[in-house]
Design a protein around this motif. Structure first.
Motif, PDB file in Angstrom:
ATOM      1  N   LEU A 122       0.962  -1.065   0.055  1.00 42.32           N
ATOM      2  CA  LEU A 122       0.126  -0.046  -0.109  1.00 42.32           C
ATOM      3  C   LEU A 122       0.895   1.347   0.076  1.00 42.32           C
ATOM      4  CD1 LEU A 122      -2.992  -0.895   2.418  1.00 42.32           C
ATOM      5  CD2 LEU A 122      -3.209  -0.262   0.188  1.00 42.32           C
ATOM      6  N   ILE A 123       2.018   1.192   0.616  1.00 42.82           N
ATOM      7  CA  ILE A 123       3.138   2.186   0.771  1.00 42.82           C
ATOM      8  C   ILE A 123       3.441   2.659  -0.483  1.00 42.82           C
ATOM      9  CG2 ILE A 123       4.829   3.200   1.688  1.00 42.82           C
ATOM     10  CD1 ILE A 123       4.165   1.663   4.274  1.00 42.82           C
ATOM     11  N   PHE A 124       4.120   1.553  -1.117  1.00 43.39           N
ATOM     12  CA  PHE A 124       4.879   1.777  -2.524  1.00 43.39           C
ATOM     13  C   PHE A 124       4.109   1.538  -3.474  1.00 43.39           C
ATOM     14  CE2 PHE A 124       8.138   0.663   0.785  1.00 43.39           C
ATOM     15  CZ  PHE A 124       9.181   1.920   0.773  1.00 43.39           C
ATOM     16  N   ARG A 125       3.112   0.812  -3.742  1.00 43.62           N
ATOM     17  CA  ARG A 125       1.876   0.749  -4.727  1.00 43.62           C
ATOM     18  C   ARG A 125       2.534   0.539  -6.067  1.00 43.62           C
ATOM     19  NH1 ARG A 125      -2.530   5.284  -4.362  1.00 43.62           N
ATOM     20  NH2 ARG A 125      -0.887   6.601  -4.125  1.00 43.62           N
ATOM     21  N   PRO A 126       3.229  -0.704  -6.152  1.00 43.43           N
ATOM     22  CA  PRO A 126       3.763  -1.159  -7.201  1.00 43.43           C
ATOM     23  C   PRO A 126       2.763  -1.536  -8.327  1.00 43.43           C
ATOM     24  CG  PRO A 126       3.763  -3.006  -5.786  1.00 43.43           C
ATOM     25  CD  PRO A 126       3.336  -1.873  -5.008  1.00 43.43           C
ATOM     26  N   PHE A 127       1.475  -1.506  -7.904  1.00 43.70           N
ATOM     27  CA  PHE A 127       0.313  -1.924  -8.891  1.00 43.70           C
ATOM     28  C   PHE A 127      -0.857  -1.262  -8.430  1.00 43.70           C
ATOM     29  CE2 PHE A 127       1.011  -6.010  -6.676  1.00 43.70           C
ATOM     30  CZ  PHE A 127      -0.018  -5.979  -5.846  1.00 43.70           C
ATOM     31  N   ARG A 128      -1.916  -1.284  -9.106  1.00 44.58           N
ATOM     32  CA  ARG A 128      -3.301  -0.602  -8.613  1.00 44.58           C
ATOM     33  C   ARG A 128      -4.390  -1.720  -9.231  1.00 44.58           C
ATOM     34  NH1 ARG A 128      -2.964   4.691  -7.540  1.00 44.58           N
ATOM     35  NH2 ARG A 128      -0.850   5.598  -8.077  1.00 44.58           N
ATOM     36  N   ILE A 129      -5.393  -1.440  -8.692  1.00 44.64           N
ATOM     37  CA  ILE A 129      -6.592  -2.238  -9.010  1.00 44.64           C
ATOM     38  C   ILE A 129      -7.011  -2.092 -10.398  1.00 44.64           C
ATOM     39  CG2 ILE A 129      -9.239  -2.742  -8.731  1.00 44.64           C
ATOM     40  CD1 ILE A 129      -7.704  -3.541  -6.272  1.00 44.64           C
ATOM     41  N   GLY A 130      -7.040  -3.482 -11.094  1.00 41.40           N
ATOM     42  CA  GLY A 130      -7.274  -3.339 -12.676  1.00 41.40           C
ATOM     43  C   GLY A 130      -6.012  -3.335 -13.397  1.00 41.40           C
ATOM     44  N   GLN A 131      -4.790  -3.343 -13.067  1.00 36.83           N
ATOM     45  CA  GLN A 131      -3.869  -3.625 -13.779  1.00 36.83           C
ATOM     46  C   GLN A 131      -3.148  -4.977 -13.982  1.00 36.83           C
ATOM     47  OE1 GLN A 131      -0.763  -0.822 -11.703  1.00 36.83           O
ATOM     48  NE2 GLN A 131      -1.340   0.772 -13.175  1.00 36.83           N
ATOM     49  N   TYR A 132      -2.660  -5.125 -15.048  1.00 38.62           N
ATOM     50  CA  TYR A 132      -2.130  -6.685 -15.362  1.00 38.62           C
ATOM     51  C   TYR A 132      -0.817  -6.739 -14.779  1.00 38.62           C
ATOM     52  CZ  TYR A 132      -1.836 -11.183 -17.713  1.00 38.62           C
ATOM     53  OH  TYR A 132      -1.615 -12.429 -17.974  1.00 38.62           O
ATOM     54  N   VAL A 133      -0.583  -7.856 -13.837  1.00 37.19           N
ATOM     55  CA  VAL A 133       0.836  -8.022 -13.350  1.00 37.19           C
ATOM     56  C   VAL A 133       1.153  -9.509 -13.267  1.00 37.19           C
ATOM     57  CG1 VAL A 133       0.534  -5.844 -11.961  1.00 37.19           C
ATOM     58  CG2 VAL A 133      -0.223  -8.123 -10.934  1.00 37.19           C
ATOM     59  N   ASN A 174       4.542  -5.296 -14.010  1.00 40.83           N
ATOM     60  CA  ASN A 174       3.262  -4.632 -14.029  1.00 40.83           C
ATOM     61  C   ASN A 174       3.341  -4.174 -15.689  1.00 40.83           C
ATOM     62  OD1 ASN A 174       1.361  -2.906 -14.276  1.00 40.83           O
ATOM     63  ND2 ASN A 174       1.594  -1.982 -12.309  1.00 40.83           N
ATOM     64  N   TYR A 175       2.562  -4.789 -16.361  1.00 41.80           N
ATOM     65  CA  TYR A 175       2.321  -4.636 -17.753  1.00 41.80           C
ATOM     66  C   TYR A 175       1.658  -3.345 -18.028  1.00 41.80           C
ATOM     67  CZ  TYR A 175       3.938  -9.430 -18.495  1.00 41.80           C
ATOM     68  OH  TYR A 175       4.636 -10.742 -18.285  1.00 41.80           O
ATOM     69  N   ASN A 176       0.951  -2.790 -17.028  1.00 42.61           N
ATOM     70  CA  ASN A 176       0.243  -1.578 -17.319  1.00 42.61           C
ATOM     71  C   ASN A 176       0.671  -0.298 -16.760  1.00 42.61           C
ATOM     72  OD1 ASN A 176      -2.494  -3.806 -17.029  1.00 42.61           O
ATOM     73  ND2 ASN A 176      -1.997  -2.794 -18.945  1.00 42.61           N
ATOM     74  N   ALA A 177       1.828  -0.459 -16.243  1.00 38.40           N
ATOM     75  CA  ALA A 177       2.687   0.688 -15.526  1.00 38.40           C
ATOM     76  C   ALA A 177       2.811   2.106 -16.538  1.00 38.40           C
ATOM     77  CB  ALA A 177       3.943   0.296 -14.855  1.00 38.40           C
ATOM     78  N   TYR A 178       3.085   1.693 -17.462  1.00 38.32           N
ATOM     79  CA  TYR A 178       3.408   2.674 -18.556  1.00 38.32           C
ATOM     80  C   TYR A 178       2.050   2.781 -19.713  1.00 38.32           C
ATOM     81  CZ  TYR A 178       7.748   2.462 -16.195  1.00 38.32           C
ATOM     82  OH  TYR A 178       8.686   2.330 -15.230  1.00 38.32           O
ATOM     83  N   SER A 179       2.229   3.970 -20.296  1.00 43.29           N
ATOM     84  CA  SER A 179       1.131   4.111 -21.200  1.00 43.29           C
ATOM     85  C   SER A 179       1.142   3.575 -22.575  1.00 43.29           C
ATOM     86  CB  SER A 179       0.611   5.810 -21.485  1.00 43.29           C
ATOM     87  OG  SER A 179       1.954   6.297 -21.885  1.00 43.29           O
ATOM     88  N   THR A 180       2.720   3.285 -22.808  1.00 45.84           N
ATOM     89  CA  THR A 180       2.839   2.367 -24.210  1.00 45.84           C
ATOM     90  C   THR A 180       3.694   1.332 -23.945  1.00 45.84           C
ATOM     91  OG1 THR A 180       4.931   3.886 -24.416  1.00 45.84           O
ATOM     92  CG2 THR A 180       3.037   4.762 -25.097  1.00 45.84           C
ATOM     93  N   ARG A 181       3.727   0.214 -24.926  1.00 43.03           N
ATOM     94  CA  ARG A 181       4.554  -0.697 -24.948  1.00 43.03           C
ATOM     95  C   ARG A 181       5.185  -0.936 -26.360  1.00 43.03           C
ATOM     96  NH1 ARG A 181       1.854  -6.068 -22.600  1.00 43.03           N
ATOM     97  NH2 ARG A 181       4.145  -6.782 -23.063  1.00 43.03           N
ATOM     98  N   ARG A 182       6.215  -1.775 -26.269  1.00 46.19           N
ATOM     99  CA  ARG A 182       6.791  -1.960 -27.481  1.00 46.19           C
ATOM    100  C   ARG A 182       6.411  -3.414 -28.012  1.00 46.19           C
ATOM    101  NH1 ARG A 182      13.345  -2.648 -27.657  1.00 46.19           N
ATOM    102  NH2 ARG A 182      12.738  -4.920 -27.232  1.00 46.19           N
ATOM    103  N   VAL A 183       6.162  -3.624 -29.121  1.00 46.54           N
ATOM    104  CA  VAL A 183       5.543  -4.973 -29.712  1.00 46.54           C
ATOM    105  C   VAL A 183       6.832  -5.407 -30.720  1.00 46.54           C
ATOM    106  CG1 VAL A 183       3.753  -5.992 -31.296  1.00 46.54           C
ATOM    107  CG2 VAL A 183       3.425  -4.105 -30.063  1.00 46.54           C
ATOM    108  N   ASP A 184       7.261  -6.553 -30.275  1.00 45.00           N
ATOM    109  CA  ASP A 184       8.440  -7.216 -30.889  1.00 45.00           C
ATOM    110  C   ASP A 184       7.971  -8.365 -31.600  1.00 45.00           C
ATOM    111  OD1 ASP A 184       9.812  -5.429 -29.660  1.00 45.00           O
ATOM    112  OD2 ASP A 184      11.050  -6.780 -28.604  1.00 45.00           O
ATOM    113  N   ILE A 185       7.851  -8.553 -33.027  1.00 42.77           N
ATOM    114  CA  ILE A 185       7.743  -9.806 -33.827  1.00 42.77           C
ATOM    115  C   ILE A 185       8.751 -10.260 -34.677  1.00 42.77           C
ATOM    116  CG2 ILE A 185       5.963 -10.657 -35.325  1.00 42.77           C
ATOM    117  CD1 ILE A 185       4.124  -8.243 -34.611  1.00 42.77           C
ATOM    118  N   THR A 186       8.896 -11.407 -34.808  1.00 45.02           N
ATOM    119  CA  THR A 186      10.133 -11.977 -35.732  1.00 45.02           C
ATOM    120  C   THR A 186       9.475 -12.712 -36.848  1.00 45.02           C
ATOM    121  OG1 THR A 186      11.594 -12.110 -33.896  1.00 45.02           O
ATOM    122  CG2 THR A 186      11.996 -13.358 -35.895  1.00 45.02           C
ATOM    123  N   PHE A 187       9.875 -12.493 -38.060  1.00 44.88           N
ATOM    124  CA  PHE A 187       9.245 -13.086 -39.171  1.00 44.88           C
ATOM    125  C   PHE A 187      10.454 -13.910 -40.029  1.00 44.88           C
ATOM    126  CE2 PHE A 187       6.690  -9.396 -38.698  1.00 44.88           C
ATOM    127  CZ  PHE A 187       5.427 -10.107 -38.862  1.00 44.88           C
ATOM    128  N   GLY A 188      10.212 -15.324 -40.301  1.00 46.58           N
ATOM    129  CA  GLY A 188      11.365 -15.832 -40.860  1.00 46.58           C
ATOM    130  C   GLY A 188      10.821 -16.097 -42.282  1.00 46.58           C
TER     131      GLY A 188
END
Length: 277
Positions: A122-133, A174-188
């Motif tokens: 509760l003090i450091f709150r590394p995540f919040r209700i509704g976030q995916y962790v 925490n997958y929802n901590a930031y507003s953006t994420r990088r999408v990595d895809i590899t094609f062979g």
């Protein structure tokens, strides 16, 4: 039955009747206090949660946590009131309980560590209700944080209860901590295909998708030379909520354009020889 015995019973009944009446009333009062106390504990929790909910910046996780504390405090007061109903001196009882608290605390180290971990969360709150962790290899959406446990809900709608000590004592992703994420895809692609043409197709599909951000600029490069394919990696940025839709849609779109452009995606093959030949 002899007359002497009947007289003895009548004498004792007359003496015991005031005690029965007195303690019977105390028992009824104690039961009434207990029922009302537990009822009021639930109502007090709801009132506290609603009152804190009127504060727009107050976190949902904190509302539930403080609501649980209010409930436990009312229950403690109720138990003390029930004991005083029977004439038990609560002040001395509190002193005895305080002295025994150390021994109980040593016996319940695991439980108390969960409470301490809940306070730290509760003090450091590394995540919040509704976030995916993800904590300790368990991933899910945070539903509730109590004094002892954290409740997660998995994408396939399974409830997981994790002790707070296991959450605080592990690395938290925490997958929802930031507003953006990088999408990595590899094609062979096959070794005989045109690498530049394949990269142009990937670039064109990225530019068509409005959900992919222009800044940071998408990155496309040859990642490596595999056993049967040339691996091309693309790294692009999108809003966190669009991460999986973009990844799924971009993979599908590039595959379809590869087919139209004559770019082949190799797959493992095996040649079996007959020993008799």
């Amino acid at each position: 039955m002899p007359e002497e015995w009947m007289q003895l019973i009548r004498d004792n009944a007359d003496a015991l009747m005031p005690l029965v009446v007195e303690h019977g009333l105390n028992l009824i009062g104690a039961v009434a206090i207990l029922i009302l106390g537990f009822w009021f504990a639930g109502r007090a929790r709801n009132w506290a949660v609603r009152a804190l909910g009127r504060m727009p910046r107050f976190d949902d996780m904190l509302k539930n946590f403080f609501g649980a504390i209010v409930r436990y405090l009312v229950i403690i007061v109720t138990v003390l009131a029930v004991l005083s109903q029977f004439g038990i001196e609560t002040t001395s009882l509190i002193a005895v309980l305080g002295a025994a608290g150390l021994a109980v605390g040593l016996a319940l180290q695991g439980t108390l560590s969960n409470v301490a971990a809940g306070v730290m969360l509760l003090i450091f709150r590394p995540f919040r209700i509704g976030q995916y962790v993800e904590v300790g290899g368990i991933a899910g959406t945070v539903k509730e944080l109590t004094l002892f446990t954290t409740e997660l809900n998995t994408p396939d709608n399974v409830q997981i209860i994790v002790p707070n000590s296991n959450v605080w004592g592990q690395a938290i992703r925490n997958y929802n901590a930031y507003s953006t994420r990088r999408v990595d895809i590899t094609f062979g692609i096959s070794y005989g295909d045109d690498i530049n043409k394949a990269m142009d197709i990937i670039k064109a599909e990225i530019e068509k998708d409005a959900r992919i951000l222009k800044d940071p600029e998408p990155f496309i490069a040859v990642l490596g030379l595999g056993e049967s394919s040339v691996d091309i990696v693309t790294r692009s940025w999108t809003a966190t909520g669009d991460y999986w839709p973009v990844k799924f849609d971009l993979t599908k779109a590039v595959k379809e354009e590869f087919d139209r452009g004559g770019i082949t995606i190799p797959f493992p093959s095996r040649t079996v020889y007959n020993a008799a030949d």
